[in-house]
Design a protein around this motif. Structure first.
Motif, PDB file in Angstrom:
ATOM      1  N   LEU A  74       0.831  -1.204   0.000  1.00 31.51           N
ATOM      2  CA  LEU A  74       0.000   0.000   0.000  1.00 31.51           C
ATOM      3  C   LEU A  74       0.864   1.253   0.000  1.00 31.51           C
ATOM      4  O   LEU A  74       0.574   2.230  -0.704  1.00 31.51           O
ATOM      5  N   GLN A  75       1.929   1.236   0.764  1.00 32.11           N
ATOM      6  CA  GLN A  75       2.830   2.393   0.798  1.00 32.11           C
ATOM      7  C   GLN A  75       3.475   2.617  -0.570  1.00 32.11           C
ATOM      8  O   GLN A  75       3.624   3.758  -1.027  1.00 32.11           O
ATOM      9  N   VAL A  76       3.848   1.528  -1.254  1.00 33.46           N
ATOM     10  CA  VAL A  76       4.451   1.646  -2.581  1.00 33.46           C
ATOM     11  C   VAL A  76       3.451   2.231  -3.576  1.00 33.46           C
ATOM     12  O   VAL A  76       3.800   3.082  -4.404  1.00 33.46           O
ATOM     13  N   PHE A  77       2.197   1.796  -3.499  1.00 34.90           N
ATOM     14  CA  PHE A  77       1.162   2.346  -4.372  1.00 34.90           C
ATOM     15  C   PHE A  77       0.928   3.831  -4.069  1.00 34.90           C
ATOM     16  O   PHE A  77       0.903   4.670  -4.974  1.00 34.90           O
ATOM     17  N   LEU A  78       0.734   4.150  -2.796  1.00 35.57           N
ATOM     18  CA  LEU A  78       0.289   5.497  -2.424  1.00 35.57           C
ATOM     19  C   LEU A  78       1.404   6.532  -2.434  1.00 35.57           C
ATOM     20  O   LEU A  78       1.133   7.731  -2.445  1.00 35.57           O
ATOM     21  N   MET A  79       2.653   6.088  -2.425  1.00 36.00           N
ATOM     22  CA  MET A  79       3.764   7.027  -2.563  1.00 36.00           C
ATOM     23  C   MET A  79       4.072   7.334  -4.032  1.00 36.00           C
ATOM     24  O   MET A  79       4.908   8.172  -4.331  1.00 36.00           O
ATOM     25  N   ASN A  80       3.392   6.645  -4.925  1.00 36.79           N
ATOM     26  CA  ASN A  80       3.594   6.834  -6.359  1.00 36.79           C
ATOM     27  C   ASN A  80       2.589   7.873  -6.860  1.00 36.79           C
ATOM     28  O   ASN A  80       1.411   7.581  -7.019  1.00 36.79           O
ATOM     29  N   ILE A  81       3.043   9.088  -7.117  1.00 33.96           N
ATOM     30  CA  ILE A  81       2.124  10.167  -7.499  1.00 33.96           C
ATOM     31  C   ILE A  81       1.485   9.912  -8.859  1.00 33.96           C
ATOM     32  O   ILE A  81       0.426  10.466  -9.159  1.00 33.96           O
ATOM     33  N   HIS A  82       2.089   9.068  -9.680  1.00 33.26           N
ATOM     34  CA  HIS A  82       1.466   8.714 -10.955  1.00 33.26           C
ATOM     35  C   HIS A  82       0.241   7.828 -10.713  1.00 33.26           C
ATOM     36  O   HIS A  82      -0.789   7.983 -11.375  1.00 33.26           O
ATOM     37  N   PHE A  83       0.348   6.927  -9.743  1.00 30.96           N
ATOM     38  CA  PHE A  83      -0.785   6.068  -9.400  1.00 30.96           C
ATOM     39  C   PHE A  83      -1.878   6.866  -8.701  1.00 30.96           C
ATOM     40  O   PHE A  83      -3.061   6.751  -9.031  1.00 30.96           O
ATOM     41  N   THR A  84      -1.517   7.705  -7.734  1.00 32.38           N
ATOM     42  CA  THR A  84      -2.540   8.459  -7.006  1.00 32.38           C
ATOM     43  C   THR A  84      -3.216   9.491  -7.905  1.00 32.38           C
ATOM     44  O   THR A  84      -4.363   9.865  -7.670  1.00 32.38           O
ATOM     45  N   GLY A  85      -2.497   9.932  -8.951  1.00 31.03           N
ATOM     46  CA  GLY A  85      -3.122  10.820  -9.919  1.00 31.03           C
ATOM     47  C   GLY A  85      -4.271  10.154 -10.646  1.00 31.03           C
ATOM     48  O   GLY A  85      -5.253  10.809 -11.028  1.00 31.03           O
ATOM     49  N   ILE A  86      -4.160   8.835 -10.850  1.00 27.17           N
ATOM     50  CA  ILE A  86      -5.262   8.060 -11.432  1.00 27.17           C
ATOM     51  C   ILE A  86      -6.326   7.792 -10.379  1.00 27.17           C
ATOM     52  O   ILE A  86      -7.528   7.948 -10.626  1.00 27.17           O
ATOM     53  N   LEU A  87      -5.886   7.417  -9.194  1.00 26.81           N
ATOM     54  CA  LEU A  87      -6.806   7.022  -8.123  1.00 26.81           C
ATOM     55  C   LEU A  87      -7.772   8.143  -7.750  1.00 26.81           C
ATOM     56  O   LEU A  87      -8.966   7.902  -7.510  1.00 26.81           O
ATOM     57  N   ARG A  88      -7.304   9.375  -7.722  1.00 25.60           N
ATOM     58  CA  ARG A  88      -8.161  10.472  -7.275  1.00 25.60           C
ATOM     59  C   ARG A  88      -9.201  10.889  -8.313  1.00 25.60           C
ATOM     60  O   ARG A  88     -10.043  11.744  -8.040  1.00 25.60           O
ATOM     61  N   LYS A 160     -14.319   2.059 -13.048  1.00 17.56           N
ATOM     62  CA  LYS A 160     -15.410   2.107 -14.019  1.00 17.56           C
ATOM     63  C   LYS A 160     -15.067   2.924 -15.265  1.00 17.56           C
ATOM     64  O   LYS A 160     -15.616   2.693 -16.321  1.00 17.56           O
ATOM     65  N   LYS A 161     -14.166   3.894 -15.116  1.00 19.53           N
ATOM     66  CA  LYS A 161     -13.818   4.736 -16.258  1.00 19.53           C
ATOM     67  C   LYS A 161     -12.783   4.039 -17.124  1.00 19.53           C
ATOM     68  O   LYS A 161     -11.696   3.699 -16.664  1.00 19.53           O
ATOM     69  N   LEU A 162     -13.125   3.831 -18.396  1.00 18.90           N
ATOM     70  CA  LEU A 162     -12.247   3.111 -19.309  1.00 18.90           C
ATOM     71  C   LEU A 162     -10.906   3.812 -19.463  1.00 18.90           C
ATOM     72  O   LEU A 162      -9.861   3.153 -19.533  1.00 18.90           O
ATOM     73  N   GLU A 163     -10.919   5.151 -19.497  1.00 22.82           N
ATOM     74  CA  GLU A 163      -9.654   5.867 -19.689  1.00 22.82           C
ATOM     75  C   GLU A 163      -8.712   5.673 -18.511  1.00 22.82           C
ATOM     76  O   GLU A 163      -7.484   5.642 -18.669  1.00 22.82           O
ATOM     77  N   LEU A 164      -9.286   5.504 -17.288  1.00 21.29           N
ATOM     78  CA  LEU A 164      -8.447   5.267 -16.113  1.00 21.29           C
ATOM     79  C   LEU A 164      -7.864   3.859 -16.135  1.00 21.29           C
ATOM     80  O   LEU A 164      -6.715   3.642 -15.727  1.00 21.29           O
ATOM     81  N   VAL A 165      -8.652   2.896 -16.598  1.00 18.71           N
ATOM     82  CA  VAL A 165      -8.164   1.523 -16.742  1.00 18.71           C
ATOM     83  C   VAL A 165      -6.996   1.487 -17.714  1.00 18.71           C
ATOM     84  O   VAL A 165      -5.978   0.825 -17.470  1.00 18.71           O
ATOM     85  N   GLU A 166      -7.109   2.218 -18.814  1.00 18.42           N
ATOM     86  CA  GLU A 166      -6.030   2.269 -19.801  1.00 18.42           C
ATOM     87  C   GLU A 166      -4.791   2.949 -19.232  1.00 18.42           C
ATOM     88  O   GLU A 166      -3.662   2.497 -19.463  1.00 18.42           O
ATOM     89  N   GLU A 167      -4.990   4.029 -18.478  1.00 16.47           N
ATOM     90  CA  GLU A 167      -3.856   4.719 -17.859  1.00 16.47           C
ATOM     91  C   GLU A 167      -3.157   3.826 -16.847  1.00 16.47           C
ATOM     92  O   GLU A 167      -1.923   3.807 -16.758  1.00 16.47           O
ATOM     93  N   LEU A 168      -3.939   3.082 -16.066  1.00 14.48           N
ATOM     94  CA  LEU A 168      -3.365   2.165 -15.075  1.00 14.48           C
ATOM     95  C   LEU A 168      -2.553   1.076 -15.768  1.00 14.48           C
ATOM     96  O   LEU A 168      -1.446   0.730 -15.317  1.00 14.48           O
ATOM     97  N   SER A 169      -3.079   0.548 -16.866  1.00 17.62           N
ATOM     98  CA  SER A 169      -2.366  -0.485 -17.620  1.00 17.62           C
ATOM     99  C   SER A 169      -1.072   0.068 -18.216  1.00 17.62           C
ATOM    100  O   SER A 169      -0.011  -0.571 -18.144  1.00 17.62           O
ATOM    101  N   ASP A 170      -1.151   1.271 -18.794  1.00 15.06           N
ATOM    102  CA  ASP A 170       0.047   1.905 -19.351  1.00 15.06           C
ATOM    103  C   ASP A 170       1.109   2.137 -18.275  1.00 15.06           C
ATOM    104  O   ASP A 170       2.312   2.045 -18.542  1.00 15.06           O
ATOM    105  N   LEU A 171       0.649   2.430 -17.064  1.00 18.53           N
ATOM    106  CA  LEU A 171       1.559   2.781 -15.976  1.00 18.53           C
ATOM    107  C   LEU A 171       2.367   1.582 -15.484  1.00 18.53           C
ATOM    108  O   LEU A 171       3.509   1.740 -15.063  1.00 18.53           O
TER     109      LEU A 171
END
Length: 391
Positions: A74-88, A160-171
Motif C-alpha cells: 500500500l505504501q508503494v502504491f500510495l507514494m507513487n504520485i502517478h498512481f494516485t493521480g489516477i486514483l483520485r 469504471k472509467k475506461l480511460e483510467l483503466v487504460e492509464e493504469l495499464s500503461d503505468l
C-alpha cells in the motif's frame, strides 16, 4: 369491553400515521445527509494528490494481523504520485454497500486519512475489511509478488472509467514478444504478451548464483533450447522437433516492477529462501544491459528505457515465517524512507543497500520486489491494448 377496545383502536390510527410520516421524513433527511456527506467527500478527495507530497510527514500503517506485506505494498502504491493521480479521478460508488466493497475507493479514503491528520500512523481497517470480502485475508502469510498482482487486478477490475483503466495499464504493464523457432526448418511462432512484473531468477539452470541484477535480466532474456522431453510439435515438420525459445522486450512502463525469485521450490515440495548477495543499481539503463537481439522496439521507445530506483519491498525471515517492509524514495523530496508498518524513518542509500542479501544471514533482510521509475516518459506502446486481454 368492545366499545373501549374500539376507542383505543381509533385513537391509535392517527398516532400510527404520524409515526409513519415521521419515519418517512427521517429517511428522506437521512438520504439528504448521506448525499451531502458523499459530495463533501468527493470534494475532499479531488484535492488529494498523493502521500509522496509528504505534507504531513511520512505516515505509517498499523499492523492489523500479519498485514506487513499488505502495508508495504500500500505504501508503494500510495507514494507513487502517478498512481494516485489516477486514483483520485475514480468514480465514487453510488451506495454505501458498493463503497465498502470497492478497493480503489477504500484506497482513496485511506490516502485521504493519511494526508489529513498529524498522526504518525493510521489503521487501514476499512480497506482490510474490503479486501477480506475479496478473499485477501488477514492473519495469513502473503507473498508480496502474488499479493501485488491480486491488488492490481482488483483495482483495475473495479475502476469504471475506461480511460483510467487504460492509464493504469500503461503505468504498470510490460510488453514482450515470445518467439519459438523450429531448429529443423523455417517454421516459427511469434506472439506478443503482457506481464505486470519481470520475474527474474536469481539462479541459472545449473543452480549457480547470478551475481548482479543485470546478470538476472540477461539470463531472463537469453534464448533457451527446447530439446528432449521439452521438444515442441512443428506443424511444418509434422512431428516434435527441437525448438529455440526466446523473448524480446517490446515496451517498458513508467513504473517497472521486478520480482526477484528468491523463494526456491524443491522436488520435495520444501521451499527455502535464497538470501545470497545480489546488488541492484540506483540507475538502470536497459540499453546497456540487453543486446539488440533481446529487444523488439524502435529507437524512440528504447530511448525511454532509463530508470531510477523508486522502491524496494524487502523480506526478512524464512520462506514460511517472515516480515516485510518497504524502502521508498519520495518523488518530491528525493529522500529515502523505511516504512515498517507503523514505524517510519528516514534512511540513507547505504541502508537500502543492506537489502542486497548475505549468504550467511538466511534470516536477514533481502530485496524481493524492486520498483523502478522511468526517467523520461513517452507515449504508451500502441499495441499494448491488444496484449491486455492476455494478462
Amino acid at each position: 369491553m368492545g366499545q373501549n377496545s374500539g376507542h383505543q383502536e381509533r385513537g391509535k390510527k392517527p398516532e400510527l400515521a404520524l409515526s409513519e410520516t415521521m419515519e418517512a421524513e427521517a429517511e428522506v433527511q437521512s438520504n439528504k445527509d448521506e448525499a451531502k456527506e458523499l459530495k463533501a467527500k468527493e470534494r475532499r478527495l479531488t484535492s488529494v494528490f498523493g502521500v509522496a507530497d509528504l505534507k504531513n510527514g511520512a505516515i505509517g500503517l498499523y499492523n492489523l494481523g500479519q498485514s506487513c506485506c499488505l502495508n508495504s505494498l500500500l505504501q508503494v502504491f500510495l507514494m507513487n504520485i502517478h498512481f494516485t493521480g489516477i486514483l483520485r479521478r475514480i468514480t465514487v460508488p453510488p451506495c454505501a454497500a458498493q463503497r465498502r466493497s470497492n478497493v480503489p475507493y477504500q484506497m482513496l479514503l485511506l490516502l485521504e486519512e493519511m494526508q489529513r491528520g498529524k498522526r504518525k500512523a493510521v489503521r487501514p481497517t476499512e480497506l482490510a475489511c474490503c479486501l477480506s470480502a475479496h478473499r485477501v485475508e488477514l492473519f495469513v502469510q502473503h507473498d508480496a509478488a502474488q499479493l501485488f498482482l491480486r491488488l492490481w487486478n482488483l483495482i483495475k477490475k473495479q475502476m469504471k472509467k475506461l480511460e483510467l483503466v487504460e492509464e493504469l495499464s500503461d503505468l504498470y504493464t510490460i510488453c514482450v514478444q515470445e518467439h519459438l523457432a523450429c531448429q529443423n526448418c523455417s517454421f516459427e511462432i511469434k506472439n506478443n504478451s503482457c506481464m505486470l512484473t519481470l520475474p527474474l531468477p536469481v539462479l541459472d539452470s545449473n543452480s549457480h548464483r547470478l551475481k548482479t541484477l543485470e546478470d538476472c535480466l540477461q539470463y531472463f532474456f537469453h534464448p533457451e533450447e527446447l530439446t528432449g522431453q521439452n521438444m515442441c510439435f512443428c506443424q511444418q515438420c509434422g512431428m516434435k522437433t527441437p525448438f529455440l525459445k526466446s523473448m524480446k522486450l517490446v515496451y517498458l512502463p513508467q513504473t517497472l516492477t521486478i520480482h526477484l525469485k528468491r523463494f526456491c521450490f524443491e522436488k520435495s515440495s520444501y521451499t527455502h529462501k535464497l538470501s545470497h548477495y545480489l546488488p541492484f543499481p540506483r540507475d538502470l539503463d536497459f540499453n546497456g544491459v540487453l543486446t539488440e537481439n533481446q529487444c523488439h522496439a524502435d529507437d524512440n521507445e528504447k530511448a525511454t528505457w532509463q530508470y531510477d530506483l523508486f522502491a524496494v519491498v524487502a523480506h526478512s525471515g524464512s520462506a514460511s515465517c517472515g516480515h516485510y517492509c518497504a524502502y521508498i524514495q519520495s518523488l518530491t523530496e528525493r529522500k529515502w524512507y523505511c516504512f515498517n508498518d507503523s514505524q517510519v524513518c528516514q534512511v540513507s542509500w547505504d541502508d537500502v543497500k543492506c537489502t542486497y542479501g548475505h549468504s550467511n544471514l538466511h534470516w536477514g533482510e533481502t530485496a524481493y520486489l524492486l520498483i523502478y521509475m522511468k526517467k523520461h516518459p513517452q507515449q504508451p506502446y500502441p499495441g499494448l491494448s491488444e496484449c491486455l486481454g492476455k494478462l
